[in-house]
Scaffold this active site. Structure first.
Site, PDB file in Angstrom:
ATOM      1  N   ASP A   1       0.640 -15.625   5.651  1.00  0.00           N
ATOM      2  CA  ASP A   1       0.387 -17.104   5.427  1.00  0.00           C
ATOM      3  C   ASP A   1       0.460 -17.356   3.892  1.00  0.00           C
ATOM      4  O   ASP A   1       0.596 -18.448   3.412  1.00  0.00           O
ATOM      5  CB  ASP A   1      -1.171 -17.126   5.616  1.00  0.00           C
ATOM      6  CG  ASP A   1      -1.151 -17.295   7.136  1.00  0.00           C
ATOM      7  OD1 ASP A   1      -0.556 -17.411   7.915  1.00  0.00           O
ATOM      8  OD2 ASP A   1      -2.552 -17.437   7.734  1.00  0.00           O
TER       9      ASP A   1
ATOM     10  N   ALA B   1       3.081  -1.103   4.606  1.00  0.00           N
ATOM     11  CA  ALA B   1       2.101  -1.197   5.828  1.00  0.00           C
ATOM     12  C   ALA B   1       1.316  -2.572   6.001  1.00  0.00           C
ATOM     13  O   ALA B   1       1.061  -2.878   7.349  1.00  0.00           O
ATOM     14  CB  ALA B   1       0.680  -0.276   5.630  1.00  0.00           C
TER      15      ALA B   1
ATOM     16  N   SER C   1      13.196   2.646   3.482  1.00  0.00           N
ATOM     17  CA  SER C   1      13.840   3.336   4.607  1.00  0.00           C
ATOM     18  C   SER C   1      14.357   2.364   5.699  1.00  0.00           C
ATOM     19  O   SER C   1      13.843   1.096   5.504  1.00  0.00           O
ATOM     20  CB  SER C   1      12.592   4.321   5.460  1.00  0.00           C
ATOM     21  OG  SER C   1      11.786   3.304   5.804  1.00  0.00           O
TER      22      SER C   1
ATOM     23  N   PRO D   1       0.740  -1.264  -0.095  1.00  0.00           N
ATOM     24  CA  PRO D   1      -0.058  -0.148   0.126  1.00  0.00           C
ATOM     25  C   PRO D   1       0.776   1.345   0.006  1.00  0.00           C
ATOM     26  O   PRO D   1       1.979   1.212   0.625  1.00  0.00           O
ATOM     27  CB  PRO D   1      -0.832   0.067   1.352  1.00  0.00           C
ATOM     28  CG  PRO D   1      -0.410  -1.256   1.989  1.00  0.00           C
ATOM     29  CD  PRO D   1       0.482  -2.067   1.197  1.00  0.00           C
ATOM     30  N   ASN D   2       0.308   2.283  -0.838  1.00  0.00           N
ATOM     31  CA  ASN D   2       1.059   3.558  -0.966  1.00  0.00           C
ATOM     32  C   ASN D   2       2.151   3.732  -1.578  1.00  0.00           C
ATOM     33  O   ASN D   2       2.648   4.799  -1.847  1.00  0.00           O
ATOM     34  CB  ASN D   2       0.852   4.332   0.735  1.00  0.00           C
ATOM     35  CG  ASN D   2      -0.433   4.175   1.373  1.00  0.00           C
ATOM     36  OD1 ASN D   2      -1.264   4.728   0.553  1.00  0.00           O
ATOM     37  ND2 ASN D   2      -0.444   3.879   2.291  1.00  0.00           N
TER      38      ASN D   2
ATOM     39  N   ARG E   1       7.230   0.119  13.728  1.00  0.00           N
ATOM     40  CA  ARG E   1       7.402   0.125  12.210  1.00  0.00           C
ATOM     41  C   ARG E   1       8.748  -0.924  12.042  1.00  0.00           C
ATOM     42  O   ARG E   1       9.057  -1.527  11.408  1.00  0.00           O
ATOM     43  CB  ARG E   1       7.889   1.477  11.461  1.00  0.00           C
ATOM     44  CG  ARG E   1       6.883   2.223  11.279  1.00  0.00           C
ATOM     45  CD  ARG E   1       7.292   3.278  10.506  1.00  0.00           C
ATOM     46  NE  ARG E   1       6.382   4.395  10.055  1.00  0.00           N
ATOM     47  CZ  ARG E   1       5.369   4.366   9.261  1.00  0.00           C
ATOM     48  NH1 ARG E   1       5.408   3.255   8.367  1.00  0.00           N
ATOM     49  NH2 ARG E   1       4.534   5.190   9.152  1.00  0.00           N
TER      50      ARG E   1
ATOM     51  N   ARG F   1       4.921  11.091  -1.785  1.00  0.00           N
ATOM     52  CA  ARG F   1       4.555  10.772  -0.244  1.00  0.00           C
ATOM     53  C   ARG F   1       5.908  10.895   0.575  1.00  0.00           C
ATOM     54  O   ARG F   1       6.770  10.063   0.273  1.00  0.00           O
ATOM     55  CB  ARG F   1       3.717   9.693  -0.174  1.00  0.00           C
ATOM     56  CG  ARG F   1       3.455   9.162   1.091  1.00  0.00           C
ATOM     57  CD  ARG F   1       2.883   7.805   1.270  1.00  0.00           C
ATOM     58  NE  ARG F   1       2.623   7.583   2.647  1.00  0.00           N
ATOM     59  CZ  ARG F   1       3.155   6.375   3.240  1.00  0.00           C
ATOM     60  NH1 ARG F   1       4.123   5.744   2.454  1.00  0.00           N
ATOM     61  NH2 ARG F   1       3.166   6.040   4.349  1.00  0.00           N
TER      62      ARG F   1
ATOM     63  N   GLU G   1      12.478  -9.597   1.461  1.00  0.00           N
ATOM     64  CA  GLU G   1      11.799  -8.394   1.985  1.00  0.00           C
ATOM     65  C   GLU G   1      12.714  -7.065   1.594  1.00  0.00           C
ATOM     66  O   GLU G   1      13.695  -6.974   2.161  1.00  0.00           O
ATOM     67  CB  GLU G   1      11.432  -8.643   3.483  1.00  0.00           C
ATOM     68  CG  GLU G   1      10.481  -7.639   3.873  1.00  0.00           C
ATOM     69  CD  GLU G   1      10.187  -7.968   5.596  1.00  0.00           C
ATOM     70  OE1 GLU G   1       9.416  -7.046   6.168  1.00  0.00           O
ATOM     71  OE2 GLU G   1      10.190  -8.863   5.897  1.00  0.00           O
TER      72      GLU G   1
ATOM     73  N   ASN H   1       7.997  -5.727  -1.226  1.00  0.00           N
ATOM     74  CA  ASN H   1       7.858  -4.312  -0.139  1.00  0.00           C
ATOM     75  C   ASN H   1       6.718  -4.500   0.273  1.00  0.00           C
ATOM     76  O   ASN H   1       5.664  -4.086  -0.410  1.00  0.00           O
ATOM     77  CB  ASN H   1       8.397  -3.076  -0.787  1.00  0.00           C
ATOM     78  CG  ASN H   1       8.436  -2.168   0.060  1.00  0.00           C
ATOM     79  OD1 ASN H   1       7.818  -2.136   1.161  1.00  0.00           O
ATOM     80  ND2 ASN H   1       8.955  -0.970  -0.308  1.00  0.00           N
TER      81      ASN H   1
ATOM     82  N   ARG I   1      13.171   4.304  12.385  1.00  0.00           N
ATOM     83  CA  ARG I   1      11.881   5.225  12.380  1.00  0.00           C
ATOM     84  C   ARG I   1      11.627   5.588  13.639  1.00  0.00           C
ATOM     85  O   ARG I   1      11.761   4.864  14.825  1.00  0.00           O
ATOM     86  CB  ARG I   1      10.750   4.622  11.513  1.00  0.00           C
ATOM     87  CG  ARG I   1      10.970   3.887  10.028  1.00  0.00           C
ATOM     88  CD  ARG I   1      11.269   5.379   9.296  1.00  0.00           C
ATOM     89  NE  ARG I   1      10.045   5.960   8.975  1.00  0.00           N
ATOM     90  CZ  ARG I   1       8.953   5.561   8.047  1.00  0.00           C
ATOM     91  NH1 ARG I   1       9.276   4.542   7.338  1.00  0.00           N
ATOM     92  NH2 ARG I   1       7.902   6.278   8.213  1.00  0.00           N
TER      93      ARG I   1
ATOM     94  N   TYR J   1      11.169   8.493   2.196  1.00  0.00           N
ATOM     95  CA  TYR J   1      11.110   7.712   0.923  1.00  0.00           C
ATOM     96  C   TYR J   1      11.985   8.168  -0.314  1.00  0.00           C
ATOM     97  O   TYR J   1      11.936   7.415  -1.196  1.00  0.00           O
ATOM     98  CB  TYR J   1       9.862   7.225   0.653  1.00  0.00           C
ATOM     99  CG  TYR J   1       8.950   6.895   1.632  1.00  0.00           C
ATOM    100  CD1 TYR J   1       9.277   5.629   2.220  1.00  0.00           C
ATOM    101  CD2 TYR J   1       7.947   7.337   2.396  1.00  0.00           C
ATOM    102  CE1 TYR J   1       8.463   4.948   3.352  1.00  0.00           C
ATOM    103  CE2 TYR J   1       7.320   6.827   3.378  1.00  0.00           C
ATOM    104  CZ  TYR J   1       7.503   5.786   3.865  1.00  0.00           C
ATOM    105  OH  TYR J   1       6.687   5.172   4.857  1.00  0.00           O
TER     106      TYR J   1
ATOM    107  N   HIS K   1      12.539  -2.834   2.150  1.00  0.00           N
ATOM    108  CA  HIS K   1      12.027  -1.526   2.630  1.00  0.00           C
ATOM    109  C   HIS K   1      12.990  -0.381   2.248  1.00  0.00           C
ATOM    110  O   HIS K   1      14.142  -0.584   2.431  1.00  0.00           O
ATOM    111  CB  HIS K   1      11.947  -1.574   4.378  1.00  0.00           C
ATOM    112  CG  HIS K   1      10.964  -2.536   4.915  1.00  0.00           C
ATOM    113  ND1 HIS K   1       9.623  -2.425   4.794  1.00  0.00           N
ATOM    114  CD2 HIS K   1      11.474  -3.849   5.297  1.00  0.00           C
ATOM    115  CE1 HIS K   1       9.230  -3.817   5.247  1.00  0.00           C
ATOM    116  NE2 HIS K   1       9.917  -4.408   5.534  1.00  0.00           N
TER     117      HIS K   1
END
Length: 147
Positions: free
Chosen positions: A88, A78, A103, A11-12, A113, A19, A99, A75, A108, A24, A101
């Site tokens: 799952d 959220a 940032s 998301p986002n 987070r 943003r 995985e 990524n 943070r 970011y 990220h």
């Protein structure tokens, strides 16, 4: 047969470049896709690059990559903190999961987070390297795919 790396964005992330650029950066998701495709080409990989704001769609994207993929770069954004259906779905894949990220989630201001539930099923984690983290993840999957 060409191996495929699935690069999945939560998301986002469609708002990257606009943003919170102080966190970011100004790199857009389209820029990241271009970077990933170039890295994948260097390793003989095909790319499926997707973004969703919907948890159920992320589950479907993971399930589509579940068998036969060279790997998944995710990524979760959220989804990292409470999306147990996504977790799952990742448990059911038969390929490496990296995985990513943008940032450094451990630096943070919000302590929550730093606790990604996806880490439990990830082969590796890259955090805080910006868009280059994606390229490193694709490179690693390319190395693994070569055997």
């Amino acid at each position: 047969m060409t191996k495929t790396v699935h690069i999945l964005n939560g998301p986002n992330l469609n708002l990257l470049g606009e943003r919170e650029p102080e966190i970011y950066g100004r790199t857009t998701l389209a820029d990241i896709e271009t970077l990933c495709r170039a890295e994948a080409d260097a390793h003989g990989l095909e790319v499926v690059f997707r973004q969703t704001n919907a948890e159920h769609e992320m589950v479907e994207l993971i399930q589509a990559a579940r068998k036969g993929a060279a790997g998944i770069v995710i990524n979760p954004a959220a989804f990292s903190y409470a999306a147990f259906p996504v977790l799952d779905a990742l448990k059911a894949v038969d390929c490496p999961v990296i995985e990513v990220h943008l940032s450094n989630i451990h630096r943070r201001d919000e302590a929550w987070r730093a606790k990604s539930i996806m880490t439990a099923v990830s082969t590796g984690i890259i955090s805080g390297l910006g868009a280059q983290g994606y390229a490193l993840a694709v490179r690693h999957i390319g190395t693994l795919a070569r055997g």
